[in-house]
Each structure stands twice: as C-alpha cells, then as structure tokens.
Design an enzyme around this catalytic site. Structure first.
Site, short mmCIF file in Angstrom:
data_model
loop_
_atom_site.label_atom_id
_atom_site.label_comp_id
_atom_site.label_asym_id
_atom_site.label_seq_id
_atom_site.Cartn_x
_atom_site.Cartn_y
_atom_site.Cartn_z
N GLY A 130 0.39 5.51 0.79
CA GLY A 130 -0.50 6.57 1.27
C GLY A 130 0.27 7.85 1.53
O GLY A 130 1.47 7.94 1.26
N GLY A 131 -0.46 8.87 2.04
CA GLY A 131 0.17 10.15 2.32
C GLY A 131 1.24 10.06 3.38
O GLY A 131 2.22 10.82 3.37
N GLY A 180 0.83 -1.20 0.00
CA GLY A 180 0.00 0.00 0.00
C GLY A 180 0.86 1.24 0.00
O GLY A 180 1.99 1.24 0.48
N LYS A 238 3.96 0.23 8.35
CA LYS A 238 3.78 1.53 7.72
C LYS A 238 4.99 2.41 8.06
O LYS A 238 5.19 2.80 9.20
CB LYS A 238 2.50 2.20 8.22
CG LYS A 238 2.20 3.53 7.51
CD LYS A 238 1.10 4.31 8.22
CE LYS A 238 -0.26 3.72 8.00
NZ LYS A 238 -1.33 4.62 8.52
N GLY A 248 3.21 7.35 3.98
CA GLY A 248 4.36 6.63 3.44
C GLY A 248 3.93 5.28 2.90
O GLY A 248 2.74 5.01 2.71
N ASN A 249 4.90 4.41 2.64
CA ASN A 249 4.62 3.08 2.11
C ASN A 249 4.22 2.11 3.22
O ASN A 249 4.67 2.25 4.36
CB ASN A 249 5.84 2.52 1.38
CG ASN A 249 6.11 3.26 0.08
OD1 ASN A 249 5.24 3.94 -0.45
ND2 ASN A 249 7.31 3.12 -0.44
N VAL A 250 3.42 1.13 2.86
CA VAL A 250 3.06 0.05 3.78
C VAL A 250 3.63 -1.25 3.22
O VAL A 250 3.40 -1.58 2.06
CB VAL A 250 1.53 -0.07 3.94
CG1 VAL A 250 1.20 -1.18 4.94
CG2 VAL A 250 0.93 1.26 4.40
N ASP A 274 -11.74 10.24 8.45
CA ASP A 274 -11.35 9.81 7.11
C ASP A 274 -11.98 8.45 6.79
O ASP A 274 -11.30 7.51 6.38
CB ASP A 274 -9.83 9.74 6.99
CG ASP A 274 -9.35 9.77 5.55
OD1 ASP A 274 -10.15 10.14 4.67
OD2 ASP A 274 -8.18 9.43 5.29
#
Length: 848
Positions: free
Chosen positions: A512-513, A510, A531, A515-517, A627
């Site tokens: 996201g804002g 994944g 994460k 960082g990477n997962v 969110d």
C-alpha cells in the site's frame, strides 16, 4: 444495434449540447478595441516579421508610472529570434504600467523576458514580482531563465488595467516587451465539464484568470502569431508525445475545414484542425493502446484543458469512436465526432475543468480506441491547450496573493501571532519534556526513536512502561507496553525481524501507500500482519501517527485490532491481528477464489456497517474513516468482516457537523459533495459504503476505464439500471437465481440512498445497518441458496469447508423495521456486549 448506439452516445451528446447552444456567432476576424504593444527600452518603434508594430519606450512613457532611475539596456547583437528581445526596461523600485480599457472583458497580457547582458545588472539573477489589476499575481519572485514569453488571459471589469513590477535596488525588475490586447468574448465560455464527477457541468469559468502553459498544434508544425487572428502561438506537439511511435500525423488542406453554426476560427485557426495525430500501427494486429502526451504541471493549481477535434481521417460518418483520458481518468467516452458535427472535417472543441486533487506529475492527456465492436480502432486529436487557473488567493504563480495571504496558511497579518503561539508552545513542550526526562526509562539510550514526538506526553512515564517479565502477551523481548493508552504492545525491531524471517519478500501479503504488509509469526506462535512504513515519507509519519491515535481508542469486533507497534531506529511499524481471508475484494473478482454466497455477502456488509456505525457513534467524537472500500474490509478465518486502514481517518469535534480538510480517498469511492466543498462528514463514509454495496452485488471494480463510457463508473451505471427496475440484469452472474427478490430490492434501496448527491439526503450508518439486516432476514425467509459459498462448485472449496459464519446479528434477533426505530444508543449497548452470557439466550431466536 440502433438502440445500442443510441444508449451509447446519448450521454456524450447531452454533455456537449450546452456548448453548441451557447457558442457565439461565427466571425472569421477580430479587431481588438485595445491593442497596446510596447518594445520596452527601445528608442524607436519595432516591426516584427508578422507585421505587428511595437511602439518605442519614449512613445509608451505615457503609460508608465515610475519614480526610480531611468534604466534601459540594449544589446543589438543579441542572438534572439525577435528584435523586441534586444532591449529591456529595468526598474530598481516599484513601477506600474497603466492602460486605459476601451471595452471591458477578456484581455491578453503577454510579457516578454530576456536577461540581456550588461555591465551594471545581472538580470538572470534577479527575482521580482508582477501584479495585475492590483490583486492578481502573475509572477512571484520570478527569475527569467533565458528567453521567455508569459501569456495570460484575464477578464477586465474596470476602466484601467495596471501591471505593477515590484523591483528592488539589489534585485531589480525588468521587461523586454509588453502586449495588452483585447480578446473576443467567446474565447472562454462560462461553463465547462468537470473531470470528476465525469461530465458534471461547472459554471462560473469567466470569473477566473488564466495562464497559458501549453498550446499545441497536434500533428502539425508551429503556428506563429502572424497566422492566428488573436496573435497566439501554437507549438508542435512532437516533444510531448510518449512514445512518438504510438502515433502518426495526418493533414488536409486548411480550406477544407468548416465550423459548426456558432463556431469560429477565433477559437482555433483552420490550420490547427487541418492536422492531427492518430494511432500508429506499432506493429500490432489489433491496435488497443493510447496515444499519449506528457506534461509537467504544478499540482497546487486547477487547470482548464481544451481539446480540439476535427475528423479528418474517416471516409464516412459514424466510423470513428474513441475515448479521451486526462490525468489517467476518463474524460470523454465513446466520442463520435460525426454525431456532434453532422459532418466530416468540422471543427469542435471540448473543455475539461481539472481540480488540484486530480493533478499528478507527469500529467497525461491520452486518446484511445473504444472497446466496442462498432467502428474503426482509431483515435484522433488535432489541438490541445492547457491553461492554469488562479488559486484561492488570486495568484497564478506561487501560494501567496498580492495581500500576502497564503493559499495554504495564514497571511502576513497573522504570522506574528502564530510565531508567538509556536514559541509559547515550544517552551511549554520543553517544560513537559523536562518532567519526562526525570522519569525516563533506564534503557532510554538503547532506542533511537521518535515515539516521544508522536505519543502523548505521559507515554514515557514509568506508569506507561510495563515490567520486563514474560506476560501472556509474549516474550521478554517486548519490554514496553502502551497499555494505559491502548496502543498495545511495544515490539522491538529484532523481534519483528525474526517474526517476518528478516523481512522475507515471500512473506509480503499486501502493498500500500504506507508500505509493505508482511505475515509474521511471533515467538508464542501468534500470526500477525506487520505493516512496515517508509521512514523517509512525511505522509507515512502522518498516517503512522493517525493509526496509533485512532486505534488507541477503538475496540470493536468489526474493526481490525492493533496488537502493537515499533518505532525503533526511525522505523514506523504497526502490528495487527492477522486476517486469514484477506480483503473482501479478492473474494468478489480478480483472484479466482471460490464465490461468496449472497447470504455471506450480506453478513459481510452488515459486519462492515457495524464497524463504521461504531466509528461514527461509539465515542465522544465521531470518527470518519475517509477510505471505505472493499480492499479495506478484511475477513478473518470465519469470514467476519472488519474495517482496516485508519491512516486517513479524521475526528469530528463535539458539536461540529464537518471537518474542512484537503480531499483524500480513493477514486471511485469519493463523495462528490466532499470533493466539491472539501468538507468531510460521516455521510462521506456512507457514500463510499454505497459504492461498496454495489461492488459486492455486481462483482466489478468501482472504476473501470476500459469499459464503455456509461459503464466506467459503477455507481452511476448501476443506479441507471436501478431506476429502470433492471438492476438484476447486471449483478454477479454467480448470484443469478439465488437472491430472494425482496432481499435484493431492500439491499438496492439501501445502496441508492447511500449514493444520494447531497449528504443531508443520505441515511446514517445506523439506518444502513438496519436495512441490511432486514435484507438478510428477507433472504432467510426465502428459498435457501443453492451451492452455499462455493458458487455451485460442489462444496469442496476452502470457503465451503470453513468454520460457520458468526451469527449475522451478534447473537441477537434480526431487527424488523418496527424494531429499527429503537434508539441507536440501545442498539450500541447490545453491540458492546454481543457474545456474552447475558445475551446468549438470543442465540437461537429468529426475527419476526
């Protein structure tokens, strides 16, 4: 086809009808009641090429209130386009120009600057402030860089208009020329359309002041003040086109342009409407791209975007349909100019109000073809104006108002108190740190960590640290545990590096804002989601801290669990339980995964609702997720839903109804009331969850700008069909014929209540949960679904062969409406003990 066209364009026509009805009567010329033109520092009057006459400095002295030294600088050899830039007035202390207002209302104020070279002052290095009408900041600590003309539009309600120049001995103010000119009432009307929610009418536009940032004659050459009745300059749009090859310019004779009844050349001259940019061929067989203009805007201000249109490309009516996008969001969909103007070559403009959360850099304005079979594949724009609107402290430049108040913080009057409080807090903090220093762990020097700034003060106490023995949680490497705070296990960077195979890009599951997962496997074989944040990001630090604080006090079956964290070497890493089946959205559309049955979708929504209900009611202070969306609802190996990503979450204090905070969240799920008021409540989560319910039912994204205007916003579109009683016509095709109608009606009713415009009219998450459980009960009472979870693919899919779903009601009977009236605390008690032996007796019961 006629019905389709009516549905497609009726809303667009309704959006603009208010403008047409309220536009003043046509007037081709305008004589300003007030017309002050001053050539500052000049010894004689100056006539410009456009025949405007600027009075001399001596003749304008009646307007100036100044007690400093008289300073005028002149350079007749300066290489400037107009003679008014060859002289300037310099002020080494405060000076005020005061003009009598003959008729109150809109006035242009134009300030001309050019730092003339002289022996006494380096005008290019000065910093000064200009204030209008004693309260409106036009410029704040401004340093003119080369030749400038700053243009403002303000609604003057008093008998005098003052312009105060705040200069100092070591940094004087200066100005080359001043214009104060009346503007017609029609130049700004009181209403505008909002960019979000799309098409919403915004009232009160006449109470603001404006600064011209960009004014473009799209597709044409620059138009000077001599060719505009109101003395405006319209620049060519050429340098703003990105890329230029996507567009081509067209033009007609200006005298062909006509205006709507009530329209006027005072809004924009015919020359603007006589040229335009349309789609270039770009060597494409089927054009499907946007014509784009790119700008730089200050993200801390709202803006008024004025779009000028005139169909000079079509050969007949109803040929041209196109979309308009502002800031990447659709502003006008399926625009058919001929249906508005009832003719070709007829001028029309459309205003869009854009609030700061919608501003990004670079900022784009785009037009593109409509994705529909009718009409020609083309789009057009004739003119564009971008006007900055004053902020909350009545400033058009910077965050400080004329009284020193800040748009983002306290004013001057509170600075001393805040400073004292900060000093006191710092001393208190140093005292606490001294205590912690005495209790520091033996290997404190081995860590380069910022956790002491993020975690509670006693997080460094000896009681907070576990022994280095191997425990059931894992290896000896994990020497530190935050068990007393619920922060989980402290994992070293080396341990996580091993778990993710040195942060192998193939392990990324994944992005996201934050960082990477990564998918990681700990030494004991436990799969985890790792994460890894960006340590250079201030926002990342805030989200890291928020997630730690929130998850330290949250434990629930339907919330993703935090296993541990790492903040070694300035890293920001959070480690969660691994959710085998990923985000809910992937099982609805876009990933070609096996279809999830209606019953499974209900169970997933119920699980997510339980998680949110626990957030809102399960602790002393309510927690608002902020969110909620289908990518933040994760599914484990049994397809049990769990809420994830608490980086934006907020606490609501005891007895408080809301939290006043900047608007954050995901477009398409954002509560309109929260957006308008910037007041966050638990009902904001309810609204977002309503969008999730529709996304689950219809299997499409919350916002899809590629669709026709009425379909772009899922919530808006689906509710229109719901009110018609035809919601079943737009559901996921995989669900057709497999939903008990009563179950769907109850489900749709719950979604509609969630999407009420005002939070007070929306249900609580507890109410939503009860309605969803009732919808599941109604589904169970109906005919069993065909195809199970494989969408009719034969049951050989991974989903069909997966372990059975957990009972929908946590081993308790499904509640009926009568049972739904129980006290939420009683229901919560069942939630907290679900799955225990005490409640095992309910496992095989069916609801009534």
């Amino acid at each position: 086809m006629a019905i389709l066209l009516f549905l497609l364009f009726s809303r667009t026509i309704a959006t603009v009808s208010a403008f047409i009805a309220t536009t003043p009567a046509k007037s081709d010329s305008f004589t300003p009641p007030d017309n002050y033109l001053i050539d500052c520092g000049s010894s004689s009057q100056t006539t410009l090429p456009d025949r405007r006459i600027f009075s001399s400095d001596s003749a304008s002295s009646q307007y100036l209130q100044y007690h400093g030294r008289e300073i005028a600088v002149v350079d007749l050899s300066a290489d400037v386009p107009l003679p008014i830039y060859k002289s300037a007035k310099v002020f080494n202390c405060e000076a005020t120009y005061s003009f009598r207002v003959t008729k109150t209302g809109w006035h242009w104020v134009r300030l001309h600057f050019f730092p003339i070279g002289n022996n006494e002052f380096k005008l290019q290095e000065t910093k000064f402030t200009v204030v209008a009408m004693d309260t409106l900041v036009l410029l704040h600590k401004h340093s003119p860089n080369g030749l400038e003309m700053q243009e403002y539009l303000m609604n003057v309600t008093s008998e005098r208009l003052n312009l105060r120049f705040c200069g100092k001995k070591d940094s004087p103010a200066f100005v080359n020329a001043i214009e104060v000119v009346s503007a017609p009432d029609m130049v700004i009307t009181d209403s505008s359309s909002a960019l979000f929610p799309v098409g919403k009418k915004i009232e009160g536009m006449t109470k603001y002041s404006y600064q011209k940032m960009y004014r473009l004659n799209v597709g044409g050459v620059t138009i000077g003040p001599g060719n505009d009745t109101l003395g405006r300059t319209w620049n060519s749009d050429e340098k703003f086109l990105k890329p230029p090859s996507a567009a081509k310019n067209i033009s007609i004779t200006p005298n062909v342009v006509t205006y709507l009844e009530g329209g006027s050349p005072l809004i924009a001259p015919p020359t603007v409407y006589a040229s335009a940019m349309v789609m270039g061929t770009s060597n494409t067989i089927a054009p499907n791209f946007n014509v784009t203009w790119q700008f730089d805007l200050d993200k801390s201000f709202p803006y008024l975007i004025r779009l000028h249109f005139c169909d000079i490309v079509s050969k007949a009516l109803n040929e041209l349909y196109f979309n308009v996008y502002i800031g990447g969001k659709i502003a006008v969909s399926a625009l058919d100019l001929s249906s508005i103007t009832n003719g070709l070559s007829v001028a029309y403009y459309h205003d869009v109000f854009v609030e700061p959360p919608m501003i990004s850099n670079p900022f784009f304005v785009q037009v593109g073809p409509l994705n529909a079979p009718m009409g020609t594949k083309n789009a057009i724009l004739n003119g564009l104006e971008i006007l900055r609107i004053n902020n909350s402290v009545n400033s058009l430049d910077g965050e400080f108002g004329a009284d020193g108040r800040s748009a983002t913080g306290p004013g001057r009057g509170t600075v001393a108190a805040v400073g004292f409080a900060m000093m006191f807090g710092a001393f208190a903090g140093l005292g606490a740190m001294a205590v912690k220093w005495q209790k520091r762990p033996q290997d404190w020097q081995k860590k380069n960590s910022f956790s002491s700034w993020l975690l509670p003060l006693h997080a460094g106490d000896a009681s907070f640290l576990a022994s280095s023995k191997r425990t059931s949680l894992g290896s000896k490497k994990s020497a530190f545990y935050a068990s007393t705070q619920g922060l989980g296990r402290y994992l070293s960077f080396a341990e996580l590096q091993d778990a993710t195979k040195n942060w192998d890009s193939n392990s990324v599951i994944g992005i996201g804002g934050f960082g990477n997962v990564y998918l990681g496997v700990l030494e004991d074989g436990t799969k985890v989601a790792v994460k890894r944040g960006n340590p250079q990001s201030e926002q990342g630090i805030n989200e890291f801290q928020t997630e730690l604080q929130m998850l330290s006090k949250l434990r629930h079956r339907h919330l993703v669990s935090l296993i541990g964290y790492c903040d070694e070497n300035s890293e920001m890493i959070l480690v969660y339980e691994f959710m085998e089946h990923g985000p809910l959205r992937d099982h609805l559309y876009g990933k070609n995964l096996p279809t999830v049955s209606w019953k499974q979708r209900l169970e997933i929504c119920i699980g997510a609702a339980r998680g949110l209900h626990y957030l809102h009611t399960g602790s002393a202070t309510a927690i608002i997720h902020r969110d909620v969306k289908t990518t933040n609802i994760l599914l484990d190996e049994n397809f049990t839903a769990k809420m994830a990503d608490f980086g934006l979450s907020k606490d609501v204090g005891m007895g408080e109804a809301h939290v006043s905070t900047a608007v954050k969240g995901s477009f398409g799920y954002l509560d309109p009331e929260y957006f308008r008021k910037q007041q966050l409540t638990d009902k904001s989560d309810v609204y977002s969850f309503g969008v999730v319910l529709l996304e689950v039912l219809c299997a499409r994204s919350a916002i899809d700008p590629t669709l026709p205007r009425e379909q772009v916003n899922l919530a808006e579109w689906a509710m229109q069909w719901k009110r018609k009683g035809l919601l079943d016509k737009i559901i996921d095709p995989n669900l057709v014929g497999k939903i008990n109608p009563e179950s769907m009606n109850k489900y749709a009713e719950a979604a509609e209540k969630c999407l009420a415009e005002y939070g007070v009219d929306r249900p609580t998450m507890g109410d939503v949960l009860w309605n969803l459980e009732y919808a599941l009960q109604l589904q169970d009472q109906g005919k069993p679904e065909e195809g199970g979870g494989s969408g009719g693919s034969g049951g050989g899919s991974a989903l069909a062969n997966a372990a059975p779903l957990a009972p929908a009601i946590d081993n308790r009977p499904v509640m009926t409406p009568a049972q739904a009236s129980q006290n939420p605390a009683e229901v919560q008690a069942i939630e907290d003990h679900s799955g225990t032996a005490m409640f095992a007796q309910y496992g095989n019961l069916n609801g009534r």
